[in-house]
Scaffold this active site. Structure first.
Site, PDB file in Angstrom:
ATOM      1  N   CYS A  80       0.834  -1.207   0.000  1.00 32.01           N
ATOM      2  CA  CYS A  80       0.000   0.000   0.000  1.00 32.01           C
ATOM      3  C   CYS A  80       0.874   1.264   0.000  1.00 32.01           C
ATOM      4  O   CYS A  80       1.641   1.480   0.951  1.00 32.01           O
ATOM      5  CB  CYS A  80      -0.924  -0.025   1.218  1.00 32.01           C
ATOM      6  SG  CYS A  80      -1.825   1.500   1.498  1.00 32.01           S
TER       7      CYS A  80
ATOM      8  N   CYS B 217       0.285   3.463   3.053  1.00 33.02           N
ATOM      9  CA  CYS B 217       0.862   2.862   4.259  1.00 33.02           C
ATOM     10  C   CYS B 217       2.364   3.115   4.322  1.00 33.02           C
ATOM     11  O   CYS B 217       2.925   3.352   5.403  1.00 33.02           O
ATOM     12  CB  CYS B 217       0.582   1.363   4.283  1.00 33.02           C
ATOM     13  SG  CYS B 217      -1.178   0.925   4.295  1.00 33.02           S
TER      14      CYS B 217
END
Length: 262
Positions: A61, A64
Site C-alpha cells: 500500500c 501505508c
C-alpha cells in the site's frame, strides 16, 4: 616505521567512524521499530486489556508506506503516553482484517479495555499525540456490540475472511504450481462446494429427525396412553370395548365432544 603506524591508525579511525555511525543508526531504527508491536492471531487477545493504538496496513500500500515513518515515531512515545502502539499486516492476518472489517488502508483503531473506536483524524504526528493526550477518543462513539471485533458475529466474519483467503491460496497453487487449468480448478471447487453442502444438509436432516422424531414418538405414546385410560374406564363401567385403535380414537373424540357440550 612509527610514522607508518601512525598513518595506519589514522586511516583505521577514519574507516571506523562511519562504520560506528552506521551501527548506531541501525540500532536506533531497530529500537524505534521495536516499540511498534506486531499483532497476529496468536497474540491478538492482548489488545482487550489496556489502551492501544492499532494500525492495519499492507506492505504494497503506497499510503501505508508514506505513513510508516509517522507511525514509527508515534511508537517512540508509547511509553510516555502510557499506551501501546501496534500494527497488523492484513496480507498475513486476513482473519483479524475480517474481524475489524478493514475496508481502507491504513486503518487505525483506538482500543481501551475492550472498547473499540475507529480513528478518523488526520494521519499526522500532532493529531495522533493530541488524540491520546487530550483523550479526544472520548468524542468518538465506540463500535456497537455486534461490530465489536470481540463479538461472535465479527469473529465468524473473520473466520469467513480467513477461509476465503485460504481458498484463494489453494486456487493459486493449483493453477500456478501444479499447472491445473483455471476452468478445471473452478470445477473442482464447485464439486467440493456441492459435496460439502450435501454433507451439511444430511447432518441437519439427521439432527432434525432425531430431535423431532423423539417428540413425535412421545406425543403418540401420550395419546395412546390416554386412549387406554378411556378404554379401561369404559371397561370398568361395563361399556363396550372398542375393537380397534380407530374405534378407540373415535370413542375418545366422542367423549371430548360430549364433555365440551356438557
Amino acid at each position: 616505521s612509527a610514522t607508518n603506524d601512525l598513518m595506519a591508525c589514522r586511516l583505521l579511525l577514519r574507516a571506523a567512524v562511519p562504520l560506528c555511525l552506521c551501527l548506531l543508526l541501525t540500532l536506533s531504527l531497530s529500537l524505534k521499530e521495536a516499540r511498534v508491536q506486531v499483532i497476529t492471531e496468536s497474540n491478538a487477545s492482548a489488545i482487550v486489556t489496556g489502551e492501544w493504538m492499532l494500525e492495519f496496513y499492507a506492505p504494497w500500500c503506497p499510503a501505508c508506506k508514506r505513513f510508516e515513518p509517522v507511525w514509527s515515531e508515534f511508537g517512540q512515545w508509547a511509553k510516555d503516553l502510557d499506551i501501546r502502539v501496534a500494527k497488523v499486516d492484513v496480507t498475513a492476518e486476513s482473519g483479524l482484517s475480517g474481524r475489524f472489517l478493514v475496508t481502507a488502508l491504513p486503518t487505525i483503531y483506538h482500543v481501551k479495555d475492550n472498547v473499540f473506536r475507529l480513528y478518523a483524524g488526520r494521519r499526522a504526528m500532532d493529531d495522533l499525540m493530541t488524540y491520546v493526550e487530550d483523550q479526544k477518543w472520548r468524542d468518538n462513539k465506540p463500535l456497537t456490540w455486534w461490530r465489536s471485533p470481540s463479538s461472535p458475529i465479527m469473529m465468524l466474519l473473520g473466520t469467513t475472511f480467513k477461509v476465503s483467503m485460504t481458498l484463494r491460496d489453494v486456487h493459486r497453487s493449483m493453477t500456478e504450481i501444479y499447472g491445473i487449468p483455471t476452468w478445471a480448478a473452478y470445477g473442482l471447487f464447485a464439486v467440493f462446494t456441492v459435496v460439502i453442502g450435501v454433507a451439511i444438509g444430511a447432518v441437519i436432516v439427521f439432527v432434525a429427525d432425531l430431535v423431532l422424531g423423539r417428540r413425535g414418538n412421545s406425543k403418540q405414546i401420550d395419546q395412546k396412553s390416554g386412549q387406554k385410560e378411556v378404554i379401561d374406564h369404559d371397561s370398568d363401567n361395563g361399556s363396550e370395548k372398542p375393537a380397534s385403535d380407530e374405534d378407540a380414537a373415535g370413542l375418545v373424540m366422542r367423549r371430548k365432544v360430549k364433555a365440551s357440550a356438557d
